[in-house]
Design a protein around this motif. Structure first.
Motif, PDB file in Angstrom:
ATOM      1  N   THR A  48      -0.380   5.517   7.820  1.00 46.44           N
ATOM      2  CA  THR A  48       0.643   6.506   7.468  1.00 46.44           C
ATOM      3  C   THR A  48       0.687   6.618   5.946  1.00 46.44           C
ATOM      4  O   THR A  48       1.032   5.655   5.254  1.00 46.44           O
ATOM      5  CB  THR A  48       2.032   6.079   7.987  1.00 46.44           C
ATOM      6  N   TRP A  49       0.315   7.785   5.440  1.00 46.46           N
ATOM      7  CA  TRP A  49       0.314   7.984   3.988  1.00 46.46           C
ATOM      8  C   TRP A  49       1.729   8.318   3.520  1.00 46.46           C
ATOM      9  O   TRP A  49       2.395   9.179   4.106  1.00 46.46           O
ATOM     10  CB  TRP A  49      -0.642   9.108   3.599  1.00 46.46           C
ATOM     11  N   THR A  50       2.165   7.649   2.463  1.00 47.06           N
ATOM     12  CA  THR A  50       3.510   7.892   1.936  1.00 47.06           C
ATOM     13  C   THR A  50       3.523   7.673   0.425  1.00 47.06           C
ATOM     14  O   THR A  50       2.753   6.862  -0.110  1.00 47.06           O
ATOM     15  CB  THR A  50       4.539   6.956   2.586  1.00 47.06           C
ATOM     16  N   THR A  51       4.383   8.394  -0.259  1.00 45.85           N
ATOM     17  CA  THR A  51       4.558   8.237  -1.717  1.00 45.85           C
ATOM     18  C   THR A  51       5.845   7.491  -2.043  1.00 45.85           C
ATOM     19  O   THR A  51       6.292   7.504  -3.188  1.00 45.85           O
ATOM     20  CB  THR A  51       4.576   9.612  -2.403  1.00 45.85           C
ATOM     21  N   GLU A  52       6.422   6.862  -1.043  1.00 44.11           N
ATOM     22  CA  GLU A  52       7.680   6.148  -1.272  1.00 44.11           C
ATOM     23  C   GLU A  52       7.518   5.056  -2.326  1.00 44.11           C
ATOM     24  O   GLU A  52       8.385   4.863  -3.176  1.00 44.11           O
ATOM     25  CB  GLU A  52       8.175   5.536   0.039  1.00 44.11           C
ATOM     26  N   PRO A  56       3.060   2.321   3.567  1.00 44.50           N
ATOM     27  CA  PRO A  56       4.441   1.853   3.724  1.00 44.50           C
ATOM     28  C   PRO A  56       4.477   0.330   3.649  1.00 44.50           C
ATOM     29  O   PRO A  56       3.454  -0.345   3.791  1.00 44.50           O
ATOM     30  CB  PRO A  56       4.838   2.364   5.111  1.00 44.50           C
ATOM     31  N   LEU A  57       5.664  -0.226   3.434  1.00 47.96           N
ATOM     32  CA  LEU A  57       5.784  -1.666   3.266  1.00 47.96           C
ATOM     33  C   LEU A  57       5.284  -2.446   4.488  1.00 47.96           C
ATOM     34  O   LEU A  57       4.806  -3.562   4.365  1.00 47.96           O
ATOM     35  CB  LEU A  57       7.238  -2.037   2.976  1.00 47.96           C
ATOM     36  N   THR A  58       5.382  -1.844   5.661  1.00 43.98           N
ATOM     37  CA  THR A  58       4.949  -2.545   6.872  1.00 43.98           C
ATOM     38  C   THR A  58       3.434  -2.728   6.928  1.00 43.98           C
ATOM     39  O   THR A  58       2.936  -3.616   7.617  1.00 43.98           O
ATOM     40  CB  THR A  58       5.408  -1.772   8.118  1.00 43.98           C
ATOM     41  N   GLU A  59       2.689  -1.868   6.223  1.00 48.83           N
ATOM     42  CA  GLU A  59       1.227  -1.970   6.229  1.00 48.83           C
ATOM     43  C   GLU A  59       0.681  -2.681   4.994  1.00 48.83           C
ATOM     44  O   GLU A  59      -0.483  -3.085   4.969  1.00 48.83           O
ATOM     45  CB  GLU A  59       0.598  -0.573   6.295  1.00 48.83           C
ATOM     46  N   ALA A  60       1.496  -2.806   3.960  1.00 49.44           N
ATOM     47  CA  ALA A  60       1.018  -3.346   2.683  1.00 49.44           C
ATOM     48  C   ALA A  60       1.054  -4.872   2.699  1.00 49.44           C
ATOM     49  O   ALA A  60       2.061  -5.495   2.345  1.00 49.44           O
ATOM     50  CB  ALA A  60       1.871  -2.805   1.536  1.00 49.44           C
ATOM     51  N   ASP A  61      -0.037  -5.458   3.135  1.00 44.24           N
ATOM     52  CA  ASP A  61      -0.153  -6.915   3.102  1.00 44.24           C
ATOM     53  C   ASP A  61      -1.608  -7.266   2.844  1.00 44.24           C
ATOM     54  O   ASP A  61      -2.512  -6.451   3.066  1.00 44.24           O
ATOM     55  CB  ASP A  61       0.351  -7.547   4.405  1.00 44.24           C
ATOM     56  N   PRO A  62      -1.894  -8.477   2.338  1.00 42.53           N
ATOM     57  CA  PRO A  62      -3.273  -8.845   1.991  1.00 42.53           C
ATOM     58  C   PRO A  62      -4.259  -8.725   3.144  1.00 42.53           C
ATOM     59  O   PRO A  62      -5.443  -8.449   2.913  1.00 42.53           O
ATOM     60  CB  PRO A  62      -3.131 -10.310   1.531  1.00 42.53           C
ATOM     61  N   PRO A  69       6.711  -6.616  -2.240  1.00 42.51           N
ATOM     62  CA  PRO A  69       6.427  -5.196  -2.006  1.00 42.51           C
ATOM     63  C   PRO A  69       5.106  -4.794  -2.659  1.00 42.51           C
ATOM     64  O   PRO A  69       5.084  -4.201  -3.737  1.00 42.51           O
ATOM     65  CB  PRO A  69       7.621  -4.492  -2.657  1.00 42.51           C
ATOM     66  N   TYR A  70       4.006  -5.094  -1.983  1.00 47.34           N
ATOM     67  CA  TYR A  70       2.697  -4.870  -2.579  1.00 47.34           C
ATOM     68  C   TYR A  70       2.468  -3.410  -2.950  1.00 47.34           C
ATOM     69  O   TYR A  70       1.876  -3.116  -3.993  1.00 47.34           O
ATOM     70  CB  TYR A  70       1.591  -5.349  -1.620  1.00 47.34           C
TER      71      TYR A  70
END
Length: 285
Positions: A55-59, A40-46, A248-249
């Protein structure tokens, strides 16, 4: 066991270990792409690039598909006809330059090769002027300049030198006796090409299709200059996936994977012909 025998026994294991190391290094970026695309966007950072998603998601994949779908279709309309046209023209040019010698053939072939060294940036202004002129001449506004057909034309013309070189070097390896025999049987230039040369051209065709399809699919500069937003291919769409406040990585990673799938499929389907076609022209001529 002697020292020499020991070194010989260890060499295969050393080579295998190096290969495994290179594979791991090659797969590291792919690992980052995959795991980030499912975050998710909250976890996607460098700072969490190496971590598996909590949390696995296909969003991100859904959003990336919605944003890239028009560009993917535009890339198909660009890469497929562009590759086929380049292949046809390069094949005919290579056939004439290798099997139907005429005065000045070597000079013409050299001039073809010069086209390989002209940078894209050096032809952008005259190319834009040419395509704008074609729009005005034909009355088809937005077709040549601003549309996919003009982009296809630019890539086909720009790809003629390398396609001609590949086919010419491959056709030199075909025995001249086959062409002479077809002439004795009454075949003309086109009949000999269609019945004798083309059926054995699969390796060269695979090389040119892979080369041109990859070049067209990955094109960015020509696409930005020569097309409008409704005709942008996937590379331009991919570049435009960005957020106003945050990057949005996960969406970018998913979009990058989606945009690379067609070229990977081309390599998987035609890859076994690729090296054979490249090496054939290096053996002779």
């Amino acid at each position: 066991m002697t020292a020499v025998a020991t070194r010989r026994a260890a060499f295969p294991w050393l080579r295998f270990g190096l290969l495994i190391l290179f594979v791991v290094i090659f797969l590291i970026p792919i690992y980052v792409l995959l795991v980030t695309s499912f975050k998710p966007l909250t976890e996607a950072d460098p700072g969490q690039a190496w971590n598996l998603p909590r949390t696995w998601t296909t969003e991100a994949w859904q959003v990336a598909w919605e944003k890239l779908a028009p560009g993917l279709w535009n890339s198909v309309l660009l890469a497929v006809p562009g590759s086929l046209l380049s292949c046809a023209l390069g094949s005919m040019n290579g056939y004439v330059l290798s099997k139907w010698r005429f005065p000045g053939a070597d000079v013409l072939f050299t001039l073809f090769l010069f086209g390989m060294f002209i940078p894209y940036q050096g032809v952008m202004i005259p190319l834009v002027q040419l395509l704008v002129g074609l729009n005005e001449l034909t009355g088809l506004q937005g077709v040549f300049y601003g549309g996919i057909p003009g982009l296809v034309l630019a890539h086909v013309v720009y790809g003629i030198p390398i396609c001609t070189l590949i086919f010419r070097n491959y056709y030199v390896t075909i025995p001249d006796e086959l062409i002479e025999a077809s002439r004795v049987d009454g075949a003309g230039m086109l009949r000999a090409y269609w019945s004798v040369v083309l059926p054995v051209s699969a390796p060269a065709i695979a090389v040119v299709v892979i080369w041109q399809f990859t070049s067209l699919w990955n094109d960015f500069l020509f696409a930005v200059f020569l097309t409008g937003p409704t005709n942008w291919p996937t590379t331009v769409m991919l570049n435009n996936i960005a957020g106003a406040q945050a990057t949005p990585y996960s969406q970018q990673m998913a979009a990058a994977i989606l945009s690379s799938i067609p070229t990977m499929l081309i390599y998987v389907l035609l890859g076994r012909f690729f090296m054979r076609g490249l090496m054939a022209g290096a053996l002779k001529g």
